[in-house]
Design a protein around this motif. Structure first.
Motif, PDB file in Angstrom:
ATOM      1  N   ASP A   1       2.679   6.410  35.015  1.00  0.00           N
ATOM      2  CA  ASP A   1       3.448   5.477  35.831  1.00  0.00           C
ATOM      3  C   ASP A   1       2.751   5.169  37.152  1.00  0.00           C
ATOM      4  O   ASP A   1       2.848   4.052  37.670  1.00  0.00           O
ATOM      5  CB  ASP A   1       4.843   6.036  36.103  1.00  0.00           C
ATOM      6  CG  ASP A   1       5.735   6.008  34.876  1.00  0.00           C
ATOM      7  OD1 ASP A   1       6.740   6.743  34.865  1.00  0.00           O
ATOM      8  OD2 ASP A   1       5.438   5.251  33.932  1.00  0.00           O
ATOM      9  N   SER A   2       2.043   6.133  37.695  1.00  0.00           N
ATOM     10  CA  SER A   2       1.414   5.963  38.992  1.00  0.00           C
ATOM     11  C   SER A   2       0.265   4.962  38.991  1.00  0.00           C
ATOM     12  O   SER A   2      -0.141   4.496  40.061  1.00  0.00           O
ATOM     13  CB  SER A   2       0.906   7.314  39.509  1.00  0.00           C
ATOM     14  OG  SER A   2      -0.038   7.874  38.612  1.00  0.00           O
ATOM     15  N   VAL A   3      -0.269   4.616  37.814  1.00  0.00           N
ATOM     16  CA  VAL A   3      -1.408   3.702  37.747  1.00  0.00           C
ATOM     17  C   VAL A   3      -1.101   2.418  36.992  1.00  0.00           C
ATOM     18  O   VAL A   3      -1.966   1.529  36.930  1.00  0.00           O
ATOM     19  CB  VAL A   3      -2.645   4.382  37.126  1.00  0.00           C
ATOM     20  CG1 VAL A   3      -2.978   5.673  37.866  1.00  0.00           C
ATOM     21  CG2 VAL A   3      -2.435   4.645  35.640  1.00  0.00           C
ATOM     22  N   LYS A   4       0.087   2.283  36.448  1.00  0.00           N
ATOM     23  CA  LYS A   4       0.439   1.075  35.703  1.00  0.00           C
ATOM     24  C   LYS A   4       0.306  -0.158  36.588  1.00  0.00           C
ATOM     25  O   LYS A   4       0.756  -0.177  37.728  1.00  0.00           O
ATOM     26  CB  LYS A   4       1.866   1.170  35.163  1.00  0.00           C
ATOM     27  CG  LYS A   4       2.012   2.052  33.944  1.00  0.00           C
ATOM     28  CD  LYS A   4       3.446   2.058  33.442  1.00  0.00           C
ATOM     29  CE  LYS A   4       3.595   2.925  32.214  1.00  0.00           C
ATOM     30  NZ  LYS A   4       5.003   3.002  31.744  1.00  0.00           N
ATOM     31  N   GLY A   5      -0.313  -1.190  36.038  1.00  0.00           N
ATOM     32  CA  GLY A   5      -0.534  -2.418  36.782  1.00  0.00           C
ATOM     33  C   GLY A   5      -1.777  -2.407  37.630  1.00  0.00           C
ATOM     34  O   GLY A   5      -2.172  -3.468  38.141  1.00  0.00           O
ATOM     35  N   ARG A   6      -2.402  -1.250  37.810  1.00  0.00           N
ATOM     36  CA  ARG A   6      -3.617  -1.138  38.620  1.00  0.00           C
ATOM     37  C   ARG A   6      -4.843  -0.740  37.796  1.00  0.00           C
ATOM     38  O   ARG A   6      -5.945  -1.205  38.070  1.00  0.00           O
ATOM     39  CB  ARG A   6      -3.426  -0.123  39.746  1.00  0.00           C
ATOM     40  CG  ARG A   6      -2.296  -0.473  40.705  1.00  0.00           C
ATOM     41  CD  ARG A   6      -2.306   0.437  41.921  1.00  0.00           C
ATOM     42  NE  ARG A   6      -2.069   1.838  41.555  1.00  0.00           N
ATOM     43  CZ  ARG A   6      -2.918   2.835  41.816  1.00  0.00           C
ATOM     44  NH1 ARG A   6      -4.065   2.589  42.445  1.00  0.00           N
ATOM     45  NH2 ARG A   6      -2.611   4.075  41.459  1.00  0.00           N
ATOM     46  N   PHE A   7      -4.649   0.129  36.808  1.00  0.00           N
ATOM     47  CA  PHE A   7      -5.754   0.624  35.989  1.00  0.00           C
ATOM     48  C   PHE A   7      -5.677   0.018  34.595  1.00  0.00           C
ATOM     49  O   PHE A   7      -4.587  -0.220  34.067  1.00  0.00           O
ATOM     50  CB  PHE A   7      -5.702   2.144  35.849  1.00  0.00           C
ATOM     51  CG  PHE A   7      -5.997   2.921  37.099  1.00  0.00           C
ATOM     52  CD1 PHE A   7      -6.091   2.307  38.341  1.00  0.00           C
ATOM     53  CD2 PHE A   7      -6.173   4.298  37.023  1.00  0.00           C
ATOM     54  CE1 PHE A   7      -6.348   3.032  39.489  1.00  0.00           C
ATOM     55  CE2 PHE A   7      -6.435   5.036  38.162  1.00  0.00           C
ATOM     56  CZ  PHE A   7      -6.527   4.409  39.397  1.00  0.00           C
ATOM     57  N   THR A   8      -6.831  -0.200  33.975  1.00  0.00           N
ATOM     58  CA  THR A   8      -6.911  -0.708  32.616  1.00  0.00           C
ATOM     59  C   THR A   8      -7.948   0.080  31.834  1.00  0.00           C
ATOM     60  O   THR A   8      -9.092   0.200  32.273  1.00  0.00           O
ATOM     61  CB  THR A   8      -7.275  -2.200  32.581  1.00  0.00           C
ATOM     62  OG1 THR A   8      -6.325  -2.954  33.343  1.00  0.00           O
ATOM     63  CG2 THR A   8      -7.279  -2.711  31.146  1.00  0.00           C
ATOM     64  N   ILE A   9      -7.551   0.612  30.683  1.00  0.00           N
ATOM     65  CA  ILE A   9      -8.481   1.307  29.807  1.00  0.00           C
ATOM     66  C   ILE A   9      -8.906   0.359  28.698  1.00  0.00           C
ATOM     67  O   ILE A   9      -8.095  -0.414  28.179  1.00  0.00           O
ATOM     68  CB  ILE A   9      -7.865   2.600  29.235  1.00  0.00           C
ATOM     69  CG1 ILE A   9      -8.915   3.415  28.471  1.00  0.00           C
ATOM     70  CG2 ILE A   9      -6.651   2.312  28.364  1.00  0.00           C
ATOM     71  CD1 ILE A   9      -8.443   4.818  28.093  1.00  0.00           C
ATOM     72  N   SER A  10     -10.180   0.394  28.329  1.00  0.00           N
ATOM     73  CA  SER A  10     -10.703  -0.481  27.295  1.00  0.00           C
ATOM     74  C   SER A  10     -11.883   0.186  26.603  1.00  0.00           C
ATOM     75  O   SER A  10     -12.393   1.211  27.061  1.00  0.00           O
ATOM     76  CB  SER A  10     -11.116  -1.837  27.871  1.00  0.00           C
ATOM     77  OG  SER A  10     -12.151  -1.686  28.827  1.00  0.00           O
ATOM     78  N   ARG A  11     -12.308  -0.401  25.488  1.00  0.00           N
ATOM     79  CA  ARG A  11     -13.428   0.128  24.710  1.00  0.00           C
ATOM     80  C   ARG A  11     -14.417  -0.970  24.370  1.00  0.00           C
ATOM     81  O   ARG A  11     -14.051  -2.137  24.220  1.00  0.00           O
ATOM     82  CB  ARG A  11     -12.941   0.753  23.396  1.00  0.00           C
ATOM     83  CG  ARG A  11     -11.959   1.871  23.502  1.00  0.00           C
ATOM     84  CD  ARG A  11     -11.445   2.243  22.129  1.00  0.00           C
ATOM     85  NE  ARG A  11     -10.866   1.084  21.448  1.00  0.00           N
ATOM     86  CZ  ARG A  11     -10.282   1.105  20.267  1.00  0.00           C
ATOM     87  NH1 ARG A  11     -10.177   2.262  19.612  1.00  0.00           N
ATOM     88  NH2 ARG A  11      -9.789   0.003  19.723  1.00  0.00           N
ATOM     89  N   ASP A  12     -15.677  -0.585  24.237  1.00  0.00           N
ATOM     90  CA  ASP A  12     -16.707  -1.433  23.670  1.00  0.00           C
ATOM     91  C   ASP A  12     -17.271  -0.652  22.492  1.00  0.00           C
ATOM     92  O   ASP A  12     -18.134   0.210  22.667  1.00  0.00           O
ATOM     93  CB  ASP A  12     -17.787  -1.769  24.687  1.00  0.00           C
ATOM     94  CG  ASP A  12     -18.799  -2.760  24.158  1.00  0.00           C
ATOM     95  OD1 ASP A  12     -18.956  -2.871  22.934  1.00  0.00           O
ATOM     96  OD2 ASP A  12     -19.449  -3.437  24.979  1.00  0.00           O
ATOM     97  N   ASN A  13     -16.773  -0.943  21.305  1.00  0.00           N
ATOM     98  CA  ASN A  13     -17.155  -0.165  20.132  1.00  0.00           C
ATOM     99  C   ASN A  13     -18.645  -0.292  19.810  1.00  0.00           C
ATOM    100  O   ASN A  13     -19.248   0.655  19.301  1.00  0.00           O
ATOM    101  CB  ASN A  13     -16.324  -0.594  18.922  1.00  0.00           C
ATOM    102  CG  ASN A  13     -14.868  -0.197  19.050  1.00  0.00           C
ATOM    103  OD1 ASN A  13     -14.534   0.787  19.714  1.00  0.00           O
ATOM    104  ND2 ASN A  13     -13.992  -0.950  18.401  1.00  0.00           N
ATOM    105  N   ALA A  14     -19.233  -1.442  20.103  1.00  0.00           N
ATOM    106  CA  ALA A  14     -20.654  -1.625  19.843  1.00  0.00           C
ATOM    107  C   ALA A  14     -21.507  -0.696  20.686  1.00  0.00           C
ATOM    108  O   ALA A  14     -22.618  -0.332  20.288  1.00  0.00           O
ATOM    109  CB  ALA A  14     -21.056  -3.080  20.090  1.00  0.00           C
ATOM    110  N   LYS A  15     -21.006  -0.315  21.853  1.00  0.00           N
ATOM    111  CA  LYS A  15     -21.736   0.575  22.758  1.00  0.00           C
ATOM    112  C   LYS A  15     -21.198   1.996  22.753  1.00  0.00           C
ATOM    113  O   LYS A  15     -21.697   2.839  23.505  1.00  0.00           O
ATOM    114  CB  LYS A  15     -21.694   0.027  24.182  1.00  0.00           C
ATOM    115  CG  LYS A  15     -22.357  -1.331  24.349  1.00  0.00           C
ATOM    116  CD  LYS A  15     -22.262  -1.809  25.786  1.00  0.00           C
ATOM    117  CE  LYS A  15     -22.941  -3.158  25.950  1.00  0.00           C
ATOM    118  NZ  LYS A  15     -22.828  -3.662  27.347  1.00  0.00           N
TER     119      LYS A  15
END
Length: 117
Positions: free
Chosen positions: A61-75
């Motif tokens: 909850d403390s990071v919602k709207g500020r942090f984003t997790i993502s992936r680059d499967n090729a890398k």
């Protein structure tokens, strides 16, 4: 079986941004989810964000709207985009991976994020 190497930490002023990276190698086919934890000085380790192989994400909850997790499967890399940083975000950030074998987790060595006021 799985090796994780974080990068991108550093010193930033409040309100600024950083992008953390976690490069995975080894038996990456055995991973079912990846995520980020952090541990601030004098505080317990806490989960920050996670993403499953199917793309389902969750955030503290403390990071919602500020942090984003993502992936680059090729890398074979997972990212944590950190915006609108606050001094309370100061911590060592760890990349983690959960294996398909229940209860088996892998950890990186951590990268330090310091947010100045």
């Amino acid at each position: 079986q799985v090796q994780l190497v974080e990068s991108g930490g550093g010193l930033v002023q409040a309100g600024g941004s950083l992008r953390l990276s976690c490069a995975a190698s080894g038996s990456i086919f055995s991973i079912r989810a990846v995520g980020w934890y952090r541990q601030a000085p004098g505080k317990q380790r806490e989960s920050v964000a996670g993403i499953t192989n199917g793309g389902i994400t969750n955030y503290a909850d403390s990071v919602k709207g500020r942090f984003t997790i993502s992936r680059d499967n090729a890398k074979n890399t997972v990212y944590l985009q950190m915006n609108s940083l606050k001094p309370e975000d100061t911590a060592v950030y760890y990349c983690t991976a959960a294996a398909v074998v229940y209860g088996v987790d892998y950890w990186g060595k951590g990268t330090l994020v310091t947010v100045s006021s």
